[in-house]
Enzyme design. Structure first.
Site, PDB file in Angstrom:
ATOM      1  N   CYS A  33      -3.254 -13.833  -3.839  1.00  0.00           N
ATOM      2  CA  CYS A  33      -2.794 -14.343  -2.602  1.00  0.00           C
ATOM      3  C   CYS A  33      -3.289 -15.930  -2.727  1.00  0.00           C
ATOM      4  O   CYS A  33      -3.614 -16.401  -1.427  1.00  0.00           O
ATOM      5  CB  CYS A  33      -3.771 -13.592  -1.374  1.00  0.00           C
ATOM      6  SG  CYS A  33      -5.518 -13.509  -1.409  1.00  0.00           S
ATOM      7  N   PHE A  50     -11.282  -4.207  -5.607  1.00  0.00           N
ATOM      8  CA  PHE A  50     -11.243  -5.018  -4.385  1.00  0.00           C
ATOM      9  C   PHE A  50     -10.595  -4.125  -3.298  1.00  0.00           C
ATOM     10  O   PHE A  50      -9.721  -4.728  -2.573  1.00  0.00           O
ATOM     11  CB  PHE A  50     -10.512  -6.349  -4.703  1.00  0.00           C
ATOM     12  CG  PHE A  50     -10.800  -7.135  -5.801  1.00  0.00           C
ATOM     13  CD1 PHE A  50     -11.887  -7.861  -5.828  1.00  0.00           C
ATOM     14  CD2 PHE A  50     -10.126  -6.881  -6.984  1.00  0.00           C
ATOM     15  CE1 PHE A  50     -12.268  -8.907  -6.921  1.00  0.00           C
ATOM     16  CE2 PHE A  50     -10.425  -7.683  -8.298  1.00  0.00           C
ATOM     17  CZ  PHE A  50     -11.560  -8.799  -8.044  1.00  0.00           C
ATOM     18  N   ARG A  78       1.023  -1.074  -0.174  1.00  0.00           N
ATOM     19  CA  ARG A  78       0.133  -0.002  -0.019  1.00  0.00           C
ATOM     20  C   ARG A  78       0.850   1.323   0.006  1.00  0.00           C
ATOM     21  O   ARG A  78       0.558   2.242  -0.747  1.00  0.00           O
ATOM     22  CB  ARG A  78      -0.835  -0.008   1.401  1.00  0.00           C
ATOM     23  CG  ARG A  78      -1.890  -0.999   1.326  1.00  0.00           C
ATOM     24  CD  ARG A  78      -3.197  -0.908   2.261  1.00  0.00           C
ATOM     25  NE  ARG A  78      -2.471  -1.486   3.536  1.00  0.00           N
ATOM     26  CZ  ARG A  78      -2.780  -2.595   3.846  1.00  0.00           C
ATOM     27  NH1 ARG A  78      -3.743  -3.369   3.337  1.00  0.00           N
ATOM     28  NH2 ARG A  78      -2.406  -2.896   5.206  1.00  0.00           N
TER      29      ARG A  78
HETATM   30  N1  SAH Z   1      -6.769  -4.316  -0.997  1.00  0.00           N
HETATM   31  C1  SAH Z   1      -7.346  -4.529   0.220  1.00  0.00           C
HETATM   32  C2  SAH Z   1      -7.865  -5.881   0.482  1.00  0.00           C
HETATM   33  C3  SAH Z   1      -8.653  -6.660  -0.357  1.00  0.00           C
HETATM   34  S1  SAH Z   1      -9.566  -8.148   0.135  1.00  0.00           S
HETATM   35  C4  SAH Z   1      -6.596  -4.132   1.394  1.00  0.00           C
HETATM   36  O1  SAH Z   1      -5.393  -3.701   1.441  1.00  0.00           O
HETATM   37  O2  SAH Z   1      -7.100  -3.771   2.701  1.00  0.00           O
HETATM   38  C5  SAH Z   1     -10.547  -8.550  -1.110  1.00  0.00           C
HETATM   39  C6  SAH Z   1     -11.495  -7.745  -1.421  1.00  0.00           C
HETATM   40  O3  SAH Z   1     -12.487  -8.177  -2.385  1.00  0.00           O
HETATM   41  C7  SAH Z   1     -12.705  -7.777  -0.041  1.00  0.00           C
HETATM   42  O4  SAH Z   1     -12.996  -6.457   0.495  1.00  0.00           O
HETATM   43  C8  SAH Z   1     -13.995  -8.489  -0.696  1.00  0.00           C
HETATM   44  O5  SAH Z   1     -15.058  -7.590  -0.248  1.00  0.00           O
HETATM   45  C9  SAH Z   1     -13.577  -7.980  -2.265  1.00  0.00           C
HETATM   46  N2  SAH Z   1     -14.519  -8.767  -3.294  1.00  0.00           N
HETATM   47  C10 SAH Z   1     -14.688 -10.374  -3.164  1.00  0.00           C
HETATM   48  N3  SAH Z   1     -15.063 -10.477  -4.398  1.00  0.00           N
HETATM   49  C11 SAH Z   1     -15.271  -9.495  -4.985  1.00  0.00           C
HETATM   50  C12 SAH Z   1     -15.970  -8.987  -6.417  1.00  0.00           C
HETATM   51  N4  SAH Z   1     -16.278 -10.021  -7.119  1.00  0.00           N
HETATM   52  N5  SAH Z   1     -16.045  -7.860  -6.672  1.00  0.00           N
HETATM   53  C13 SAH Z   1     -15.670  -6.710  -5.956  1.00  0.00           C
HETATM   54  N6  SAH Z   1     -15.151  -7.153  -4.584  1.00  0.00           N
HETATM   55  C14 SAH Z   1     -14.684  -8.366  -4.287  1.00  0.00           C
END
Ligand code: SAH
Length: 414
Positions: free
Chosen positions: A358, A239, A223
């Site tokens: 991941c 996401f 990040r």
């Molecule tokens: N980048 C973030 C963590 C991402 S975790 C950080 O640094 O904090 C993955 C995320 O994807 C979760 O919040 C989940 O709600 C979301 N997610 C899962 N499937 C999804 C989809 N098909 N479309 C959009 N978001 C999705």
């Protein structure tokens, strides 16, 4: 002590110090061990191999505590292992002693990091994350479930935390025959919505309802990296969860940030995080970054953006685990390829794609191949300029390569 005798020639992985004993390798179980209790693991000829926790419901029937025949599995054993895990963190994180959180405002990188990372810290099934003065503990295996009270006591003793909250609600517990359990385990906790520091930014963490133990600590440095790359750029964060990459990008001087996630709760916290860091929503109020939060499925959202001819200078793709194990790798590969192909198309020339996987079932080489074939299908040239991984609080045991699960590529579109 109860014991497990392996079938002929099934001791190889244990001799390489891999900590798992699969049910198929077991010839005989002696002494009727109860769930989570300690057993000796022996080769077919009776030679001692390891001391392990027995898990009768799981395909991973035993997980190794120790390869030393003289090591007793007792309170002191866990005290030593926890102490070793904490010692590894002191290399990277300034203060471990509570309640003095030495992150954020005091100049440290953070006051939120993983203290114990299960197999990688040689305590299979135990995850402990620190959020300021509070610990969140997650028990994933029958062995750690058996030692739960001891582990909680030792963690308090070692850290001086004000509270331990339990988030033993991960799906994998089912495979161990364990029910989910969530709640306060030790100490006093006025609120389950905590605020942490990360590279001088504040983030709200909902330890009761948030994903995992509340925050994706493994992406901390990545990040920050995106923050360094964001200046003057239009950023799309797919996401986004609670906006980690988005807030870093905004602080780094992004022109605009669009954040997409299916979770309305996560997006709501994302907006709170923006406010908490003084990042304005409206350009007209004098903010340098305009923020847009979108509750949408990324697969359809990216197609919509394409149809609207929208484009970006920097796109982050940090999807959830599509393939927990190698068995789901093929379907997962299609998912990764799809979003990466669309992202390459939405990138402006010279734009940056920061893309992650991941999934334990997809290794770094396969992930790179998937991203390459996504670029090919998108008809673009691209260069990998950096590779990213999980932070040092998510170590990888040299004998447990499965612990290296987070793969990231920074690609520049030609
Ligand atoms: N980048 C973030 C963590 C991402 S975790 C950080 O640094 O904090 C993955 C995320 O994807 C979760 O919040 C989940 O709600 C979301 N997610 C899962 N499937 C999804 C989809 N098909 N479309 C959009 N978001 C999705």
């Amino acid at each position: 002590m109860a014991s497990i005798i392996l079938k002929l020639e099934r001791e190889k992985s244990l001799l390489r110090r891999h900590p798992w004993v699969f049910s198929g390798a077991i010839g005989q179980v002696n002494g009727n061990p109860a769930s989570g209790t300690t057993v000796d693991v022996r080769a077919a000829d009776g030679a001692f191999l390891a001391r392990a926790a027995y898990s009768p419901s799981s395909q991973i029937r035993a997980r190794v505590w120790s390869f030393d025949p003289d090591e007793v599995i007792d309170v002191d054993f866990f005290r030593r292992r926890i102490s070793a895990a904490l010692a590894r963190r002191t290399i990277f994180f300034s203060s471990l002693h509570f309640p003095q959180a030495n992150g954020g405002s005091e100049g440290g990188v953070t006051d939120a990091f993983r203290l114990v990372h299960a197999e990688s810290d040689r305590i299979p099934g135990l995850v402990v994350d620190r959020y300021g003065d509070v610990l969140v503990m997650q028990i994933l295996t029958a062995g750690c479930e058996f030692w739960r009270e001891t582990l909680a006591d030792l963690l308090l003793e070692a850290t001086g935390a004000t509270a331990i909250y339990e988030r033993s609600d991960a799906d994998v517990r089912e495979l161990e025959g364990l029910q989910p359990r969530v709640g306060l385990l030790r100490g006093v906790l006025p609120t389950t919505r905590l605020t942490i520091n990360e590279y001088g930014l504040k983030f709200l963490v909902d330890i009761e309802h948030g994903h995992k133990t509340g925050f994706y600590l493994d992406q901390r440095a990545n990040r920050n990296r995106v923050g360094q790359l964001a200046a003057g750029r239009d950023v799309l964060n797919c996401f986004c969860y609670t906006g980690g990459f988005s807030i870093h990008a905004a602080r780094g001087g992004a022109k605009s940030v669009v954040s997409v996630d299916t979770s309305a709760d996560a997006l709501a916290i994302g907006q709170e995080n923006a406010a908490l860091n003084g990042i304005q929503v409206d350009v007209s109020t004098g903010s340098t970054t305009s923020l847009e939060w979108l509750e949408a499925d990324v697969f359809t959202g990216l197609r919509k953006f394409r149809d609207q001819n929208r484009s970006w200078d920097l796109i982050v793709l940090d999807p959830p685990k599509f393939a927990p194990t190698a068995a789901q790798a093929e379907k997962a590969a299609r998912g990764y390829k799809d979003i990466n192909r669309l992202a390459f198309k939405l990138l402006r020339p010279g734009g940056i794609l920061v893309t992650f996987s991941c999934s334990g079932g997809i290794d770094a080489a396969l992930f790179q191949k998937i991203v390459a074939s996504a670029a090919l299908d998108a008809g673009v040239e691209a260069q990998i300029v950096e590779t990213l991984t999980q932070g040092p609080d998510h170590p990888v045991s040299i004998h447990f390569p499965e612990g290296a699960y987070l793969k990231g590529l920074v690609c520049v579109k030609g």
